[in-house]
Design a protein around this motif. Structure first.
Motif, PDB file in Angstrom:
ATOM      1  N   ASP A   1     -39.413  -2.726 -38.663  1.00 19.06           N
ATOM      2  CA  ASP A   1     -40.126  -3.031 -37.334  1.00 19.06           C
ATOM      3  C   ASP A   1     -41.036  -4.002 -37.416  1.00 19.06           C
ATOM      4  O   ASP A   1     -41.191  -4.978 -36.755  1.00 19.06           O
TER       5      ASP A   1
ATOM      6  N   SER B   1     -42.560  -1.774 -32.399  1.00 25.84           N
ATOM      7  CA  SER B   1     -41.498  -0.688 -32.446  1.00 25.84           C
ATOM      8  C   SER B   1     -40.171  -1.239 -31.897  1.00 25.84           C
ATOM      9  O   SER B   1     -40.096  -1.633 -30.832  1.00 25.84           O
TER      10      SER B   1
ATOM     11  N   ASP C   1     -39.073   2.915 -29.102  1.00 27.04           N
ATOM     12  CA  ASP C   1     -39.487   4.506 -28.910  1.00 27.04           C
ATOM     13  C   ASP C   1     -40.633   4.857 -29.513  1.00 27.04           C
ATOM     14  O   ASP C   1     -40.863   6.117 -29.655  1.00 27.04           O
TER      15      ASP C   1
ATOM     16  N   ARG D   1     -37.353  -0.419 -31.526  1.00 29.97           N
ATOM     17  CA  ARG D   1     -36.202   0.180 -30.709  1.00 29.97           C
ATOM     18  C   ARG D   1     -37.002   0.721 -29.336  1.00 29.97           C
ATOM     19  O   ARG D   1     -36.313   1.387 -28.798  1.00 29.97           O
TER      20      ARG D   1
ATOM     21  N   HIS E   1     -36.020   6.156 -36.584  1.00 25.59           N
ATOM     22  CA  HIS E   1     -35.605   5.950 -35.408  1.00 25.59           C
ATOM     23  C   HIS E   1     -34.457   6.857 -34.741  1.00 25.59           C
ATOM     24  O   HIS E   1     -34.273   6.789 -33.535  1.00 25.59           O
TER      25      HIS E   1
END
Length: 269
Positions: free
Chosen positions: A55, A15, A19, A17, A251
């Motif tokens: 990702d 992932s 998150d 980011r 995201h």
């Protein structure tokens, strides 16, 4: 304080980011469907997918050996361990063609296995999934399972009750992230997600009657942790744009991208 393990570190790389949401772009179709691009253009397609904000990419072990390592500094690598072709007596009979140790040697952040629930070889595929899950625990590697209701015993693969069973099978056998099909009607996907103790990502499928953005928005809106979309990315007129749009939906905010000109589908096929 959270104790970091090899698996948790690798999961975090899936992932970008941070998150806990995922945008996977499977590019393993050359075994099941045939080439999606020649090798030079395949490399450009990978660049577009990474720049767009995926990702992770999903490829077979042979393809992993020829990927530019610089791309993998910005995108996680998932090595797919299952295969079948449409030329076999039973194309739903997925077999293992790689192992966790091989994937680790290739630098993989995760591995994936495909299981068709309802197929004639379901028992063998479940046994393979269990063995791979055990190997993932030994090596500290996350396991993505692509688990679909597919075979002669399946009347409605989009049935939410059936899908809730499918994702539960994955969780019970040691999977970390499960990929399956989207329920119909779409709001019932929330019941599927609620049944699963592990993140659920949905496949993009071949149905283009619904726009890619609408499909992604609906999936995330039902609580899915992400998407795994291959064909609708590499067949898109501008693959980077498709990935960027999906990444923003998954995201919730734009991903920084370069000012390089976008490559059209003709440029990557």
């Amino acid at each position: 304080m959270t104790t970091l393990t090899g698996k948790s570190l690798r999961l975090s790389r899936l992932s970008r980011r941070g998150d806990g949401r995922f945008l996977f772009v499977p590019l393993d179709h050359s075994v099941s469907d045939g080439p999606i691009a020649d090798m030079r253009r395949y490399g450009r397609l990978l660049e577009e997918v990474v720049i767009g904000g995926a990702d992770a990419i999903v490829v077979h072990k042979g393809r992993a050996r020829v990927i530019d390592p610089n791309l993998l500094a910005r995108c996680a690598l998932v090595v797919h361990l299952s295969a079948s072709t449409p030329h076999a007596p039973d194309s739903n009979a997925k077999v293992l063609v790689g192992g966790v140790e091989e994937a680790v040697q290739l630098g993989a952040d995760a591995v994936s296995v495909h299981v068709n629930i309802g197929s004639d070889t379901e028992a063998e595929q479940l046994a393979d999934l269990g063995r791979v899950a055990a190997g993932c625990e030994r090596w500290g590697v996350p396991l993505l399972a692509m688990v679909y209701p597919r075979g002669p015993r399946i009347e409605n693969p989009a049935d939410a009750t059936l899908l809730a069973h499918v994702v539960s099978i994955a969780a019970d056998l040691g999977v970390d992230i499960v990929k399956t099909v989207f329920a119909a009607p779409s709001h019932r996907m929330a019941d599927v997600v609620a049944a699963s103790p592990i993140p659920v990502v949905v496949a993009g499928g071949k149905d283009e009657r619904q726009s890619l953005a609408d499909f992604a928005t609906a999936a995330i809106g039902t609580g899915c942790a992400g998407l795994a979309i291959g064909r609708r990315v590499f067949n898109h007129a501008v693959p980077r744009r498709a990935v960027r749009e999906l990444a923003e939906i998954v995201h919730g905010h734009p991903h920084p991208h370069t000012d390089q000109p976008e490559l059209t589908r003709e440029g990557v096929r």
